[in-house]
Design an enzyme around this catalytic site. Structure first.
Site, PDB file in Angstrom:
ATOM      1  N   HIS A 193      -1.768   0.422   7.592  1.00  0.00           N
ATOM      2  CA  HIS A 193      -2.308   0.747   6.258  1.00  0.00           C
ATOM      3  C   HIS A 193      -2.018   2.205   5.947  1.00  0.00           C
ATOM      4  CE1 HIS A 193      -4.485  -0.010   2.683  1.00  0.00           C
ATOM      5  NE2 HIS A 193      -5.602   0.647   3.008  1.00  0.00           N
TER       6      HIS A 193
ATOM      7  N   CYS B  89       0.822  -1.216   0.000  1.00  0.00           N
ATOM      8  CA  CYS B  89       0.000   0.000   0.000  1.00  0.00           C
ATOM      9  C   CYS B  89       0.853   1.261   0.000  1.00  0.00           C
ATOM     10  CB  CYS B  89      -0.950  -0.005   1.192  1.00  0.00           C
ATOM     11  SG  CYS B  89      -0.127  -0.132   2.799  1.00  0.00           S
TER      12      CYS B  89
ATOM     13  N   ASP C  96      -8.055   4.433  -1.876  1.00  0.00           N
ATOM     14  CA  ASP C  96      -7.525   3.293  -1.127  1.00  0.00           C
ATOM     15  C   ASP C  96      -6.889   2.299  -2.103  1.00  0.00           C
ATOM     16  OD1 ASP C  96      -6.984   1.160   0.522  1.00  0.00           O
ATOM     17  OD2 ASP C  96      -8.899   1.219   1.571  1.00  0.00           O
TER      18      ASP C  96
END
Length: 622
Positions: free
Chosen positions: A535, A402, A556
């Site tokens: 995250h 991520c 996201d």
């Protein structure tokens, strides 16, 4: 405490007094100290002294002895006519332990010390046998050997008298001082006793052994006959153990019994030490086992963290991509031809260092701007960032990529701005981004972060965060700042300061020169990198409702390209925007960090930022 009327010895109880009278006085032959009368009972001797010698005031020297071995004593004129006082003055004995030198003395001295220092009166036959025993010079190991004395008894008495006259003063001092230590050595051997009666019985045992030896010697005279009655009288004597009150028949048995006590005590002490050592050993083993178990537990937890953050050397982007494609082939989801085609494309992309664009979705910000113009909602104001592409996680970086994907989104926005022409023209692949971070570390940026990753990211699945994004932007001459919202400032663990800061970031440039800002504004600012535990996402806009409530618009990386393309359609855009909105109640992590781009660095500023990153400190709010 009761006192013996004859020898003035203090006893503990009446029973002890009776035993003392029986053993020390009544069983012995009673003799008058003033004449030759003997062989009478205690009452008869008392009557004799009170009638025949009541007026006598004699002072007899302590060196003179009667024929039966009892000392003649001084009788004061002030003494009363009672038998108790008469006997007390005559039969007075002192319980004083023998000195060590008394072990080697003449029979007269043995007689004197045995009667004065043992605290009890030895019997007449016992004293006579002591007188007939040989001198200590003829003994071995402290035990007398039987034999006939070559010197007459009168010679021993003369020597005894002379020595007693020379030591009269010292004797009187000993007689006047009680025994404090309570130790009574045997005059015939090296044994030491704590009780005078045990000493007396011990001496009589010596004499009994001597009688047995004399019975075998034909030259032994009347002393054997004299002692035979003593043997018969003391043959039934009991020797009581001072430790457990066990009765023994002879002194040797008692000695062996006491030795067993001492051996048992020593063994018990050794056993106690052994138990203590065993307990300590067991405790040390338990502590060692606990330490080993704790070490193993920590090692396992560290391995779990390494696997979680991709630092277990299990392979990086390429290895994970190949495994996932092989799994798809084995499940029938991919044909072998497609597998080889995708694998070739992946290897080509990795070799060039440019992302293949399979997870990229473009045109999203324009679609958002049109959506807000088309939709009539309760939004008072909307601020959007510059055009930005969305990069989704692929099969090669799912679960750990991520941070790299958010950097690709930020870089795709900066590449469209003229002032950031120093940046590479293409968006790099994830392995290439890892290499760029290692290059930033080699330039000196964020040495603490480099040490955390052991200066190596390529070929791993390591997670990156805000500090790594700051380091790579600095190495690319892009000015950035890290803002740390380290604690919640709103109700329920919310972060209203974070929302207010994002609003100020987007609205500050949009409101320049305008009296009334428009309801929907697409700024020229790049998105903001948002990091929290586990995250990271990209903030591409902020909404302000009519009631003043703020909500963030987030890209996201976890959303697949097919889901992001729903934003491009008017029919599904509203549903997709609802998924992108995040109100304060949806962001309740303990800590958030943002990285915001603020321009381009000059070479001097870049070097200064690299030096300052050695102790990298974020701006904390509040």
């Amino acid at each position: 405490m009761p006192v013996c009327d004859i020898c003035c010895e203090e006893l503990l109880s009446e029973a002890d007094l009776k035993t003392h009278l029986l053993l020390s006085h009544l069983e012995n032959e009673m003799t008058c100290p003033f004449c030759s009368l003997s062989g009478v009972s205690y009452d008869e001797l008392s009557f004799h002294i009170n009638t025949a010698h009541v007026e006598d005031d004699c002072q007899v020297d302590s060196s003179q002895r009667t024929s039966n071995g009892l000392p003649k004593c001084e009788i004061n004129s002030t003494r009363t006519a009672t038998s108790k006082n008469s006997l007390e003055a005559c039969m007075h004995k002192v319980s004083q332990p023998l000195p060590h030198s008394s072990f080697h003395s003449t029979p007269s001295q043995v007689n004197e010390m045995a009667t004065q220092n043992t605290g009890a009166t030895l019997s007449q036959k016992t004293l006579s046998r002591v007188k007939s025993s040989p001198p200590a010079a003829d003994t071995a190991s402290g035990v007398f050997k039987p034999g006939r004395s070559t010197q007459p008894l009168s010679n021993y008495k003369e020597k005894s008298c002379k020595k007693e006259q020379g030591h009269r003063k010292s004797k009187q001092m000993r007689l006047s001082s009680p025994n404090k230590e309570g130790r009574f050595p045997c005059p015939m051997c090296s044994h030491v006793f704590s009780d005078c009666f045990i000493l007396q019985e011990h001496v009589e045992t010596h004499l009994q052994d001597q009688d047995v030896a004399e019975g075998a010697d034909p030259d032994v005279g009347p002393s054997t006959e004299c002692c035979s009655t003593g043997n018969s009288r003391f043959g039934s004597a009991r020797y009581v153990c001072p430790l457990c009150s066990l009765s023994c028949f002879d002194s040797s048995s008692l000695q062996e019994h006491v030795d067993l006590h001492m051996q048992y005590d020593s063994n018990s002490a050794a056993g106690n030490d052994g138990d203590l050592n065993l307990a300590r050993k067991l405790q040390d083993e338990e502590e060692q086992k606990w330490k080993e178990a704790e070490t193993r537990r920590e090692a396992e937890e560290f391995k779990k963290l390494q696997r979680q953050f991709g630092l277990d050397n299990s392979g990086g982007y390429r290895k994970q991509m190949e495994k996932n494609m092989e799994r798809s082939v084995s499940r029938g989801q991919m044909v072998p031809a497609e597998f080889h085609r995708k694998r070739a494309e992946m290897l080509e992309s990795l070799a060039s260092g440019v992302d293949d664009g399979r997870s990229k979705t473009s045109g999203l910000m324009t679609a958002l701007y049109k959506h807000y113009q088309r939709e009539v909602s309760d939004c008072a104001h909307v601020w959007l960032c510059a055009e930005t592409d969305h990069y989704s996680a692929s099969e090669g970086d799912k679960g750990w990529g991520c941070g790299y994907r958010n950097f690709q989104m930020l870089l795709s926005s900066l590449q469209r701005m003229e002032q950031y022409n120093v940046l590479p023209a293409e968006v790099p692949s994830i392995p290439r981004v890892q290499g760029m971070i290692e290059e930033a570390w080699s330039q000196g940026a964020d040495p603490q972060g480099a040490s955390h990753f052991n200066h190596r990211l390529q070929g791993t699945r390591a997670w990156i965060g805000a500090t790594e994004i700051f380091a790579i932007l600095t190495s690319l001459s892009v000015k950035a700042r890290i803002v740390d919202f380290h604690k919640a400032t709103g109700p329920g663990g919310t972060h209203p300061n974070l929302f207010e800061w994002i609003k100020q970031y987007f609205s500050h440039s949009a409101s320049r020169g305008a009296r009334l800002p428009p309801r929907i504004v697409q700024t020229s600012l790049p998105p903001v990198y948002l990091q929290h535990q586990g995250h990271s996402r990209s903030i591409v806009g902020v909404e302000q409702k009519s009631n003043g409530t703020l909500c963030l618009l987030l890209f996201d990386p976890g959303l697949a390209p097919g889901e992001m393309r729903r934003l491009l359609s008017q029919d599904t855009a509203s549903a997709m925007v609802r998924r992108m909105r995040k109100f304060p109640g949806a962001l309740k992590h303990r800590q958030y960090q943002v990285v915001a781009v603020q321009g381009v660095l000059t070479p001097e500023e870049k070097q200064s930022c690299i030096l300052n990153s050695r102790t990298l400190c974020a701006e904390k709010i509040p």
